[in-house]
Structure formats: C-alpha cells, structure tokens
Design a protein around this motif. Structure first.
Motif, PDB file in Angstrom:
ATOM      1  N   TRP A  19       0.848  -1.013   0.132  1.00 64.16           N
ATOM      2  CA  TRP A  19       0.053   0.030  -0.043  1.00 64.16           C
ATOM      3  C   TRP A  19       0.714   1.216   0.170  1.00 64.16           C
ATOM      4  O   TRP A  19       2.000   1.340   0.369  1.00 64.16           O
ATOM      5  CB  TRP A  19      -0.810   0.063   1.140  1.00 64.16           C
ATOM      6  N   ARG A  20       0.162   2.427  -0.579  1.00 61.93           N
ATOM      7  CA  ARG A  20       0.936   3.767  -0.327  1.00 61.93           C
ATOM      8  C   ARG A  20       0.065   4.601   0.205  1.00 61.93           C
ATOM      9  O   ARG A  20      -1.015   4.766  -0.247  1.00 61.93           O
ATOM     10  CB  ARG A  20       1.299   4.173  -1.755  1.00 61.93           C
ATOM     11  N   VAL A  21       0.425   5.252   1.228  1.00 63.35           N
ATOM     12  CA  VAL A  21      -0.410   6.214   2.027  1.00 63.35           C
ATOM     13  C   VAL A  21       0.491   7.554   1.611  1.00 63.35           C
ATOM     14  O   VAL A  21       1.630   7.759   1.992  1.00 63.35           O
ATOM     15  CB  VAL A  21      -0.426   5.893   3.375  1.00 63.35           C
ATOM     16  N   ALA A  22      -0.572   8.664   1.269  1.00 61.83           N
ATOM     17  CA  ALA A  22      -0.082   9.900   1.217  1.00 61.83           C
ATOM     18  C   ALA A  22      -0.709  10.920   2.312  1.00 61.83           C
ATOM     19  O   ALA A  22      -2.042  10.624   2.260  1.00 61.83           O
ATOM     20  CB  ALA A  22      -0.443  10.599  -0.331  1.00 61.83           C
ATOM     21  N   PHE A  23      -0.071  11.426   2.915  1.00 59.68           N
ATOM     22  CA  PHE A  23      -0.476  12.570   3.838  1.00 59.68           C
ATOM     23  C   PHE A  23      -0.681  13.878   3.567  1.00 59.68           C
ATOM     24  O   PHE A  23       0.130  14.210   2.849  1.00 59.68           O
ATOM     25  CB  PHE A  23       0.338  12.359   5.293  1.00 59.68           C
ATOM     26  N   PRO A  24      -1.492  14.662   4.097  1.00 59.65           N
ATOM     27  CA  PRO A  24      -1.600  16.148   3.908  1.00 59.65           C
ATOM     28  C   PRO A  24      -0.305  16.838   3.998  1.00 59.65           C
ATOM     29  O   PRO A  24      -0.289  17.943   3.484  1.00 59.65           O
ATOM     30  CB  PRO A  24      -2.509  16.542   4.734  1.00 59.65           C
ATOM     31  N   ASP A  25       0.497  16.238   5.031  1.00 61.63           N
ATOM     32  CA  ASP A  25       1.692  17.269   5.185  1.00 61.63           C
ATOM     33  C   ASP A  25       2.813  16.838   3.959  1.00 61.63           C
ATOM     34  O   ASP A  25       3.906  17.478   4.217  1.00 61.63           O
ATOM     35  CB  ASP A  25       2.357  17.208   6.530  1.00 61.63           C
ATOM     36  N   GLY A  26       2.466  16.183   3.128  1.00 58.36           N
ATOM     37  CA  GLY A  26       3.455  15.671   2.090  1.00 58.36           C
ATOM     38  C   GLY A  26       4.217  14.541   2.208  1.00 58.36           C
ATOM     39  O   GLY A  26       4.895  14.066   1.407  1.00 58.36           O
ATOM     40  N   ARG A  27       3.992  13.965   3.322  1.00 62.65           N
ATOM     41  CA  ARG A  27       4.857  12.719   3.629  1.00 62.65           C
ATOM     42  C   ARG A  27       4.251  11.423   3.020  1.00 62.65           C
ATOM     43  O   ARG A  27       2.966  11.604   2.915  1.00 62.65           O
ATOM     44  CB  ARG A  27       4.989  12.172   5.037  1.00 62.65           C
ATOM     45  N   ILE A  28       4.998  10.592   2.153  1.00 62.78           N
ATOM     46  CA  ILE A  28       4.344   9.470   1.500  1.00 62.78           C
ATOM     47  C   ILE A  28       4.987   8.217   2.314  1.00 62.78           C
ATOM     48  O   ILE A  28       6.247   8.130   2.377  1.00 62.78           O
ATOM     49  CB  ILE A  28       4.786   9.359   0.082  1.00 62.78           C
ATOM     50  N   VAL A  29       4.277   7.147   2.395  1.00 64.30           N
ATOM     51  CA  VAL A  29       4.740   5.966   3.158  1.00 64.30           C
ATOM     52  C   VAL A  29       4.220   4.887   2.325  1.00 64.30           C
ATOM     53  O   VAL A  29       3.066   4.719   2.225  1.00 64.30           O
ATOM     54  CB  VAL A  29       4.389   5.943   4.716  1.00 64.30           C
ATOM     55  N   ASP A  30       5.183   3.815   1.891  1.00 69.47           N
ATOM     56  CA  ASP A  30       4.771   2.756   1.309  1.00 69.47           C
ATOM     57  C   ASP A  30       4.768   1.711   2.292  1.00 69.47           C
ATOM     58  O   ASP A  30       5.965   1.384   2.973  1.00 69.47           O
ATOM     59  CB  ASP A  30       6.010   2.370   0.076  1.00 69.47           C
ATOM     60  N   VAL A  31       4.023   1.076   2.474  1.00 66.51           N
ATOM     61  CA  VAL A  31       3.922  -0.364   3.322  1.00 66.51           C
ATOM     62  C   VAL A  31       3.791  -1.453   2.601  1.00 66.51           C
ATOM     63  O   VAL A  31       2.934  -1.969   1.959  1.00 66.51           O
ATOM     64  CB  VAL A  31       2.683  -0.411   4.305  1.00 66.51           C
ATOM     65  N   VAL A  32       5.114  -2.256   2.463  1.00 63.45           N
ATOM     66  CA  VAL A  32       5.569  -3.398   1.806  1.00 63.45           C
ATOM     67  C   VAL A  32       4.783  -4.621   2.399  1.00 63.45           C
ATOM     68  O   VAL A  32       4.965  -5.015   3.560  1.00 63.45           O
ATOM     69  CB  VAL A  32       7.039  -3.571   1.592  1.00 63.45           C
ATOM     70  N   ASP A  33       4.060  -5.255   1.323  1.00 64.81           N
ATOM     71  CA  ASP A  33       3.470  -6.404   1.731  1.00 64.81           C
ATOM     72  C   ASP A  33       4.721  -7.555   1.943  1.00 64.81           C
ATOM     73  O   ASP A  33       5.900  -7.540   1.584  1.00 64.81           O
ATOM     74  CB  ASP A  33       2.700  -6.902   0.634  1.00 64.81           C
ATOM     75  N   ALA A  34       4.162  -8.583   3.130  1.00 64.06           N
ATOM     76  CA  ALA A  34       5.198  -9.409   3.625  1.00 64.06           C
ATOM     77  C   ALA A  34       5.596 -10.502   2.599  1.00 64.06           C
ATOM     78  O   ALA A  34       6.698 -10.944   2.587  1.00 64.06           O
ATOM     79  CB  ALA A  34       4.674 -10.418   4.699  1.00 64.06           C
ATOM     80  N   SER A  35       4.991 -10.736   1.545  1.00 61.19           N
ATOM     81  CA  SER A  35       5.368 -11.654   0.332  1.00 61.19           C
ATOM     82  C   SER A  35       5.958 -10.931  -0.548  1.00 61.19           C
ATOM     83  O   SER A  35       6.272 -11.737  -1.715  1.00 61.19           O
ATOM     84  CB  SER A  35       3.958 -12.369   0.136  1.00 61.19           C
ATOM     85  N   ALA A  36       6.083  -9.770  -0.742  1.00 65.76           N
ATOM     86  CA  ALA A  36       6.561  -8.902  -1.829  1.00 65.76           C
ATOM     87  C   ALA A  36       7.930  -9.551  -2.181  1.00 65.76           C
ATOM     88  O   ALA A  36       8.976  -9.524  -1.341  1.00 65.76           O
ATOM     89  CB  ALA A  36       6.668  -7.518  -1.614  1.00 65.76           C
ATOM     90  N   GLY A  37       8.219  -9.861  -3.607  1.00 64.73           N
ATOM     91  CA  GLY A  37       9.682 -10.130  -4.082  1.00 64.73           C
ATOM     92  C   GLY A  37      10.030 -11.522  -3.610  1.00 64.73           C
ATOM     93  O   GLY A  37      11.037 -11.971  -3.743  1.00 64.73           O
ATOM     94  N   ARG A  38       9.113 -12.214  -2.845  1.00 62.20           N
ATOM     95  CA  ARG A  38       9.420 -13.788  -2.702  1.00 62.20           C
ATOM     96  C   ARG A  38       9.401 -14.520  -3.606  1.00 62.20           C
ATOM     97  O   ARG A  38       8.363 -14.692  -4.461  1.00 62.20           O
ATOM     98  CB  ARG A  38       8.940 -13.941  -1.173  1.00 62.20           C
TER      99      ARG A  38
END
Length: 277
Positions: free
Chosen positions: A258-277
């Motif tokens: 998931w990608r979360v964009a916040f009103p203060d301009g910060r962007i956080v990507d939460v990486v799935d546990a199985s990504a790239g496996r």
C-alpha cells in the motif's frame, strides 16, 4: 506544557494507567503474545517534553483480533482527537502530567488502517499504520509515523526478513526505510550500482536506514549474512515527493502493498510481507 517531575512519580503514574487499561482490555493469552510494543516503553525512558500541542505516541499494543491500546504524552490536560482512516472514533484527555491512554471501543479492522491522533488545540498529528491479517495468524504489522521524526516499524512485528517493511519519502525527497530482522542481521540499500546505506538490526530486531535524495526510480533493499552474502532482496519503486495540502489517500501498489499519502506531504509505502519472494 508538561512540567518536569520526579522520575519515580512519572513511572508510578504511567504504570498505574497501563495497569488499569490491562484490566479493561480483554486480550486473549494468544493476543498477549502477539502485541505490538515499542522497544522501550515511556516508563523506561527519559524523554524530553513534546513541543506544544504535539501528541507523542510511545506505547502501542495491538492483539491478533485488533484489540488495541495506545498511550503516550501531550500537553497537560490536552484534549486528543483520534481518527481511524479518516473517521473519528473517540477522544482522550491527557492528565495533569500530560500522560494519556486510549482504548478504542471496537477492534481495529483487517487490512491497512491509519490511526491519527492530534491535539484539538492544533499542532502536528502522530500516526500509526497497522496491517492486520487475522486469517493468517500473523502479528499485526505496525508502523509509527511521528510528527517530528522519521518512521519506525514497531517491535512485536515478525523478525522474518522484510516481513515488516516500510519506506517513507518526505516533501524534500529524503528517504527512510525501516523494518524488522533478527538481531545483528545486516541490511543494506542500493540506488542503481551505488551503495546508499548499510546498517544492522539492533538487539530488539529493529533497523532503519536514512537515505539522501535520489533520482533513481528504484531502491534495492537486501538482507545479508555475517559474510556479506545477499539473502533476501527487494527492488522497491521510489515514491514521488509528496505535496503539502493534498488529501490523505491510500492506494494499492500491486503485489507490493500500500501507499499512503498524508496532507503534510509525507508518503509512506507499506510493503507486503510476500513482496519479491
């Protein structure tokens, strides 16, 4: 502002507050083994007082079924608004020492959720991102996004390499990658063929890399053994620099999470546990 007080009084007050919450919250024995806790609870740390109207989150406990306890500090008698992914779910009043404990009346739902805690008098919020998957019996992944610091993946998440991983980009372009691993495990990041940073998981299994801005479209993150041999490797797309004033949004990033964009301009990507496996 919270006044300085004897350490013994602070420890006693916070311990009593958490003990009361423990009686009120009916977590199962299995949930207690799967709670999310910061490496050092506030009662064990000598913390500076927060800036005025700033809500600091210092203890987070999330059971496997979503039962939750959050605690921290704010201004003395501050009235703190709590939202869950944009919806108000309650408020809590800090005591005369600025300490507060919040217990939602309902469990946190499955999937990615954003808890936002802010002083109603104004000031920057603290945010807690959670990912709960009850069907798989995994500990909740919990990421703290404090107002005046880079993100942290909280202790209690799985120590399997990159099972709990988050990437943040600020409006200035700087990048933070944080996660969990076995204590002492090496982690390094690459922009193209250039090594961008290297660190080791601390005794609690927490690690974080603060990287400079880069025009590279991907950042490679890998865990390495004691001899420096790559073990698990992920190529993550770099989020664009955020924009101040944009509404909060959550988007699914394919199989990566998931990608979360916040009103203060910060962007956080939460990486799935199985990504790239």
């Amino acid at each position: 502002m919270t006044q300085n007080r004897p350490v013994a009084l602070s420890l006693l007050g916070f311990a009593v507050a958490l003990a009361a919450v423990g009686l009120a919250l009916s977590l199962s024995a299995e949930d207690e083994r799967r709670v999310e806790v910061l490496p050092q609870p506030v009662s064990q740390m000598a913390q500076p007082s927060p800036e005025r109207h700033t809500v600091m989150v210092e203890v987070v406990r999330i059971g496997e079924r979503g039962d939750t306890v959050i605690a921290g500090r704010a201004d003395s008698m501050a009235d703190i608004q709590v939202e869950l992914t944009g919806t108000a779910i309650g408020s809590v009043l800090a005591d005369s020492r600025g300490e507060w404990v919040f217990v939602p009346t309902a469990p946190i739902p499955e999937g990615l959720q954003v808890l936002t805690l802010a002083d109603k008098a104004g000031g920057p919020p603290s945010r807690v991102l959670t990912v709960i998957s009850r069907h798989h019996g995994q500990p909740a992944r919990t990421i703290l996004v404090p107002p005046n610091d880079r993100l942290r993946v909280l202790s209690g998440s799985s120590r399997q390499d990159f099972a709990a991983l988050a990437l943040e980009r600020t409006p200035t372009g700087s990048v933070t990658i944080a996660g969990r691993a076995e204590p002492g495990k090496g982690v390094q990041a690459w922009f193209g063929k250039g090594l961008a940073g290297r660190t080791q998981a601390d005794p609690d299994g927490d690690w974080r890399l603060d990287l400079a801005n880069s025009a590279e479209p991907l950042v490679r993150v890998e865990s390495v053994d004691a001899k420096g041999k790559s073990q698990v490797r992920l190529d993550l797309p770099m989020p664009p620099p955020g924009q101040n004033g944009a509404p909060q949004s959550i988007t699914v990033q394919g199989s990566l999470g998931w990608r979360v964009a916040f009103p203060d301009g910060r962007i956080v990507d939460v990486v799935d546990a199985s990504a790239g496996r």
